[in-house]
Enzyme design. Sequence first.
Site, mmCIF file in Angstrom:
data_model
loop_
_atom_site.group_PDB
_atom_site.id
_atom_site.type_symbol
_atom_site.label_atom_id
_atom_site.label_comp_id
_atom_site.label_asym_id
_atom_site.label_seq_id
_atom_site.Cartn_x
_atom_site.Cartn_y
_atom_site.Cartn_z
ATOM 1 N N GLU A 282 41.958 27.709 32.079
ATOM 2 C CA GLU A 282 40.882 26.710 32.050
ATOM 3 C C GLU A 282 40.932 25.773 30.843
ATOM 4 O OE1 GLU A 282 38.657 30.188 34.055
ATOM 5 O OE2 GLU A 282 40.209 29.930 32.557
ATOM 6 N N ASP B 257 39.814 32.653 34.500
ATOM 7 C CA ASP B 257 38.949 33.759 34.075
ATOM 8 C C ASP B 257 38.802 34.837 35.153
ATOM 9 O OD1 ASP B 257 38.531 32.663 31.613
ATOM 10 O OD2 ASP B 257 36.640 31.692 32.134
ATOM 11 N N ASP C 273 36.618 36.381 36.947
ATOM 12 C CA ASP C 273 35.342 36.515 37.653
ATOM 13 C C ASP C 273 35.339 35.582 38.857
ATOM 14 O OD1 ASP C 273 35.063 34.024 36.525
ATOM 15 O OD2 ASP C 273 33.321 34.504 35.300
ATOM 16 N N GLU D 76 33.893 32.661 39.368
ATOM 17 C CA GLU D 76 34.166 31.258 39.051
ATOM 18 C C GLU D 76 35.636 31.047 38.740
ATOM 19 O OE1 GLU D 76 32.051 28.528 39.191
ATOM 20 O OE2 GLU D 76 30.831 29.995 40.248
ATOM 21 N N TYR E 212 36.262 39.201 27.566
ATOM 22 C CA TYR E 212 35.599 38.202 28.401
ATOM 23 C C TYR E 212 34.087 38.383 28.363
ATOM 24 C CZ TYR E 212 34.929 34.997 32.277
ATOM 25 O OH TYR E 212 34.544 33.928 33.059
ATOM 26 N N ARG F 299 31.575 37.083 30.306
ATOM 27 C CA ARG F 299 30.721 37.045 31.501
ATOM 28 C C ARG F 299 30.943 38.339 32.275
ATOM 29 N NH1 ARG F 299 32.391 31.630 31.044
ATOM 30 N NH2 ARG F 299 30.646 30.227 30.645
ATOM 31 N N HIS G 136 33.552 44.312 35.147
ATOM 32 C CA HIS G 136 34.495 44.034 34.077
ATOM 33 C C HIS G 136 34.106 44.896 32.890
ATOM 34 C CE1 HIS G 136 35.943 40.742 36.416
ATOM 35 N NE2 HIS G 136 34.822 40.046 36.319
#
Length: 862
Positions: free
Chosen positions: A7, A80, A82, A84, A293, A295, A340
């Site tokens: 990203e 990432d 997740d 998203e 991470y 989130r 996670h």
Amino acid sequence: MQLVIVESPAKAKTIEKYLGGDFHVLASYGHIRDLPPKDGSVDPDNGFAMSWENYGDKGKQLKAITDEARKATRLILATDPDREGEAISWHVQEVLRAKKALPQKVDRVTFNAITKQAVTDAMAQPRALDEDLIDAYRARRALDYLVGFTLSPVLWRKLPGAKSAGRVQSVALRLVVEREREIESFVPQEYWSVAAEMEQGGQGFTARLVRWRGEKIDRLTIGREGDAMAAKADVEAGRFTVEKVETRPVSRNPPPPFTTSTLQQEAARKLGFSASHTMRVAQQLYEDGAITYMRTDGVQMDGSAISAARKAIAERYDGGYLPEKPRQYQTKAKNAQEAHEAIRPTEFGREKVGSGDHARLYDLIFKRALASQMASARMERTTVDLVDATGQHGLRATGQVVIFPGFLALYEEGRDDPERGSGKQASADAEEDDSKLLPRMVAGDAPAKKKVTAEQHFTQPPPRYSEASLVKKLEELGIGRPSTYASTLQVLKDRDYVRVEKNRFFAEESGRLVTAFLERFFERYVSYDFTAGLEEELDDISGGRAQWQAVLEAFWRDFKPKTAEVMEQKPSDITAELDKFLEPMLFPPRADGSNPRACPMCGDGQLALRGGRFGAFIACSNYPECKYTRKFGQPGGKEGDEDTGPEVLGKHPETGQDIVRKSGRFGPYIEMGEGKEAKRGSIPKDLPDGEMTLDWAVKLLSLPREVGLHPETGKPIVANIGRFGPYLLHDGKYGRLSSTAEIFEVGMNSAVAKLADAANKGGRGASSREPLKVLGKHPRTEVEIKLMAGRYGPYVTDGTTNATLPKTIEQEALTLEEAAQLIDARAAAAPAKKGKKAPAKKGAAKKPAAKKAPAKKKVAAE
């Protein structure tokens, strides 16, 4: 060559170092496309087909990714870990497929930390894209689009002044509004507490009255002063001896490492960070490889991380602080999504990272994660009961002593305000008493009574939500996702549905009206159970237990007809329904029993809710004969809230025209004349004594005021009021004035000095406008960074590079490090400046390239 997509450019640089020469890492700069904000982007009649549109400002980056993909033998999607991140990878794959630039081999890899070990391990374990996660993303995106683009137009047409509604946003707003209603309807209850200050063996302590005249005393039992004085007299007259002493061991276990939600809550409590600021700083720590991470709903830590934490504890403390077995945690969050690892440091030997807010947040994460593997705290809690000779009256003293601090030696979790006016407040009072140390006592002891007090108290309303407590409440209800809380709360602020004062959410009138409208006409869709149930269905999609189009179909089948039904109603009918719905709040019963709707101005008119161009208000039924109005959201109409119509301040001494004080959409203003020829001026908030007199009105209508001609340039210096307050203007250069009064008082010498100061503060290449704030020197280039007000919103600049302030960053909360990172990112992504430099080399520049440069600049500007 193998192409890796992540990203952010910061991640790209770090990961490329880890992978070696055969890999080329490019950043997508987040999402590359989205549903365009227009009707038809989601088609419910065609299986909820979605029309995606590439972001206009991602054209250069998409071209770079496409060009490299055509040359690559393998595409590795490493966004990432997740939902998203999975969606971004899917979008990149689909865009490359459409451009026929997709390599034959495509792999997906995920890593929880940006360390060499984590990245290389992930590269050795590639997988395919997770279709269930992609379906879950599409379902959420379509659902949010359908709610927003179906419900918001209803609001615009039926509720003037309303801006938008959203699936999670509107429910979060309802929580804030309901708390506001609780506070307004709260009736304080008087109660008294009786306590004795006592002494045993030279050590003082406090004992509270818990039994009086043979009856147990609760917190609210003694409600009158007379009873309190009688109880006090009984305690003063009695001789109290120790009836029993109860001592019991108590242990406290450490809290688990941070999840996204608990990190936002604790950062708000201890550091005063907003949820959005916490996530920005955490994102940067993650990209720097300092933390895992950020989130996540998971509270578990990797086995190697637990071993590293235990080793760090053993090195820092003696053996007693390390439990025999590693601690294992399991998430208790309702609807926990993709599991996670918890948020933790990537290296437990690294105690400090960065400076400023980055260092503070890292310290919080480090201590929480390390403490989660430490030994429990052991305490001894003592309760002493005392009785008088009659046995009718009893006192109780409580206290505790820490035998072994355990994890408390490093970290103690913060707490939200107790729910005042409830049993939770009483338990908080008891905990406060528990923290005190008691002298050693045994049955039969008769401590000396030094003083007896009777104190009056009143129950307090529940506190307004802070960011921490609101996030906690949303998570408890299973509404939304921790990764989206920051943006959800920011939308409420941006829409002016709430305001934040001293870190507390206050419901604005517009927010209260929108909530009332949704509760009255769309109650199901802002109910907590329905919203939480919908979250469970969306999680079922990500887990492969539900089909995404079937979930959307079930929702749309009921939602679409409901919006159509409301859209057919007249705005006046909507307002009439809201008038009835809000009657208890807008027109509460009066103490004298008179009609609460009676107009206080004309006496015979009836007050009712009305809808206007700029929102709702309360008005008299005798309009236009009676022009009484008051703001919406003011129960009963407080003094000063009324607008009795235009007020004639007097006649202008030169023109003879009336100067009238009026109220408009943007506040009070003055007006002289009518129609296009009328002169108007806003009434500043800093007028002396806060009053608008005829003299002040004449002064304001005379603006702008020419101070005189500058002694060096011969050009005029003008004083006036602008968007950002009073200012001086000379030859395109601005200087700020401190008050409205100074506009009419500043002389030539002072004006020249202020303009010179403003120019000196700007330095080389300074803007002709004065900055909103000087943030300090760039930590890497040493160039001064300023916050400026631009045509399209605030931005930061170092004199060479300008970077727009994202909506997720609050001006007041902007830090120097954040501003520096925005400038660095903008400089790294700015193709226009390179294009400008090329034509400067007159001998070497190619003319075709010089012609293309303006075109590139135009596209970037769009």
